[in-house]
Design an enzyme around this catalytic site. Structure first.
Site, PDB file in Angstrom:
ATOM      1  N   GLU A  68       1.137  -1.291  -0.050  1.00 26.37           N
ATOM      2  CA  GLU A  68       0.110   0.357   0.261  1.00 26.37           C
ATOM      3  C   GLU A  68       1.135   1.089   0.193  1.00 26.37           C
ATOM      4  O   GLU A  68       0.194   2.284   1.313  1.00 26.37           O
ATOM      5  CB  GLU A  68      -1.262  -0.273   0.576  1.00 26.37           C
ATOM      6  CG  GLU A  68      -1.983  -1.037   0.757  1.00 26.37           C
ATOM      7  CD  GLU A  68      -3.166  -1.245   1.527  1.00 26.37           C
ATOM      8  OE1 GLU A  68      -3.449   0.194   2.483  1.00 26.37           O
ATOM      9  OE2 GLU A  68      -3.651  -2.099   2.267  1.00 26.37           O
TER      10      GLU A  68
ATOM     11  N   HIS B 187      -1.588  -1.228  10.549  1.00 30.92           N
ATOM     12  CA  HIS B 187      -1.500  -2.351  10.152  1.00 30.92           C
ATOM     13  C   HIS B 187       0.317  -2.330  11.084  1.00 30.92           C
ATOM     14  O   HIS B 187       0.868  -0.977  11.200  1.00 30.92           O
ATOM     15  CB  HIS B 187      -0.557  -3.116   9.281  1.00 30.92           C
ATOM     16  CG  HIS B 187      -1.693  -3.945   8.012  1.00 30.92           C
ATOM     17  ND1 HIS B 187      -2.241  -5.185   8.504  1.00 30.92           N
ATOM     18  CD2 HIS B 187      -2.911  -3.386   8.380  1.00 30.92           C
ATOM     19  CE1 HIS B 187      -3.131  -5.396   7.508  1.00 30.92           C
ATOM     20  NE2 HIS B 187      -3.818  -3.872   7.956  1.00 30.92           N
TER      21      HIS B 187
END
Length: 500
Positions: free
Chosen positions: A59, A328
């Site tokens: 990402e 995350h």
């Protein structure tokens, strides 16, 4: 590919490998404080102690973010590659202490549907960022950095489970081929799977690699404590119903949905944080939703390598914004060359960053053998090895998805035919229209009707045709692997049978 001439801080050595993976949540226009967080991620990577050798990011969507990070860490990781894929990019980047000798972006053949534009998996062209890295001594290292299709429902009812399983099969083939070439293999990324799910078992078995966290802690969680399989595992192993933060992060390796992460807080708590009112999280606080989605896979256990340490890292906050650096947490592994691999539990005790609150008896129960662990697991969807039943369930999954897509294909092609007939009928009706406003309405109906029908026709005729052919290839490979492992003989299914 960036291959700056700046030399690394420390001389390269293949006696050890320091590896890190992080989903850095860098979606342009969507991820909050993206630039500030990405800049701090770069600084965190640069000052990591001991220095890192290989990093995989997911990402990392924008090239400017990649450039800023690569500039920040060039003294430690001078070689890097940003991977381009799909319409909006694959969001993958690899950083290395040593030169990247070869690179490929392998796109998954099954990867979402264009109709799910609000999810975006198809548009970003997800795949595997492959890099062949050559240290000055030792075997080449082949890195496979990926981000599998996101689950939008809970397994086994996830409509994309077939896509994610096929993706796991593809990356496993890539890693197996690298092993056959004699390379050290590292599989990094956000795999969007829980331990011992279909995808996880496939990668370990077909890819000839091991999940370094489960190698260290074979009795760690198989999902969030609110999930039925994990609830059953905890009940049968005599664990408390919900892990605390200490256990969640340092024993189970949870990287997603943990209470430590500010982006997983409630909307009210996040707003309070922005106004300077922080929320204190203690090591004893419950962490019911946390699970492990981020992994490091490695193949060197049979060639003199061992996991010296596996840990969840980058748990800190941005120094001024006070938010977590991503939605995350990162996973780090220290791999060392050794003649005799240390026992998993002994290594874990030596490397655990904080003192464990477990008793010795509890640890011994968790470190049970595979046969005992299997008895404590739910049979569906969790598995511990690839066998006859495993292949059968994959084929059932393929068959169910095939029937769904064939039905969708017929509906979309029928819509195109109906829309064409309505459009032609509307144009004909205009000739006999008594008033201008009626003609205008018929023109609007015809224009927008044929537009929608054409889109459905293209999706049904082109995309779904390609998808069903890719699914046919996947099914053949599964049946062939099943036969080679002692299963029934299979014959190639005529393609016409996929359309009827």
């Amino acid at each position: 590919m960036s291959n700056n001439k700046t030399e690394p801080v420390k001389p390269a050595s293949m006696s050890s490998l320091h590896v890190l993976t992080l989903n850095c949540w860098g979606l342009k226009y969507i991820s909050k404080y993206r630039k500030e967080r990405m800049a701090e991620i770069g600084r965190e990577l640069a000052r990591h102690d001991p220095p890192l050798d290989i990093v995989g990011l997911q990402e990392c969507w924008t090239y400017s973010d990649y450039q800023e990070i690569s500039t920040t860490i060039r003294d430690v990781l001078p070689y890097s590659k940003f991977y381009h894929s799909g319409i909006f990019g694959g969001g993958l980047a690899i950083f290395s202490r040593w030169p990247i000798r070869d690179s490929t972006m392998h796109r998954y053949t099954l990867n979402g549907r264009p109709t799910a534009f609000f999810r975006g998996d198809w548009y970003v062209g997800k795949g595997v960022a492959c890099a062949k890295i050559q240290p000055p001594d030792g075997s080449p290292i082949e890195v496979f950095n990926t981000h599998l299709h996101a689950p939008y429902e809970r397994e086994p009812n996830d409509s994309y489970i077939c896509h994610r399983t096929a993706q796991a099969w593809e990356i496993a083939k890539l890693m197996r081929a690298a092993t056959d070439r004699g390379s050290l293999v590292l599989g990094l990324g956000d795999f969007n799977m829980i331990p011992l799910s279909f995808a996880h078992v496939l990668i370990e078995d077909r890819g000839a690699v091991r999940d370094v966290w489960r190698f260290m802690t074979p009795g760690s969680s198989i999902g969030a404590s609110i999930d039925p399989p994990e609830q059953e595992r905890r009940r049968k192993l005599g664990e408390k119903e919900v892990p605390d933060v200490q256990e969640s992060i340092h024993y189970h390796g949870h990287t997603c949905d943990t209470v430590v992460n500010t982006w997983r807080w409630s909307k009210e708590d996040r707003k309070a944080l922005e106004k300077g009112r922080d929320r204190e999280i203690g090591l004893g606080d419950p962490d019911s939703h946390a699970k492990r989605l981020d992994y490091i896979f490695f193949n060197g256990f049979d060639s003199g390598w061992a996991v010296h340490e596996a840990s969840v890292t980058m748990t800190g906050r941005h120094p001024t914004l006070r938010c977590t650096l991503s939605d995350h947490l990162a996973v780090r592994a220290v791999l060392k060359r050794t003649e005799i691999a240390p026992q998993p539990e002994e290594t874990l005790t030596a490397s655990r960053p904080l003192r464990s609150t477990r008793s010795r008896a509890s640890t011994e129960v968790i470190a049970m053998d595979t046969e005992s662990l299997e008895k404590a697991l739910s049979k569906n969807p969790t598995k511990v090895e690839v066998g006859t039943e495993f292949y059968e369930q994959i084929l059932k999954m393929v068959e169910a998805y095939k029937l769904r897509e064939r039905k969708q294909r017929r509906w979309r092609l029928s819509h195109f035919v109906v829309a064409s007939v309505v459009s032609i009928g509307s144009f004909v009706a205009i000739w006999w229209s008594p008033r201008n406003f009626v003609s205008f309405i018929l023109l609007i109906v015809s224009t927008f009707g044929i537009m929608a029908g054409t889109i459905d026709g293209l999706i049904g005729g082109l995309f779904m045709g390609s998808e069903l052919r890719a699914l046919a290839e996947f099914e053949w490979e599964v049946r062939n692997a099943w036969e080679l492992s002692g299963g029934p003989e299979h014959k190639q299914i005529p393609l016409k049978d996929w359309w009827d």
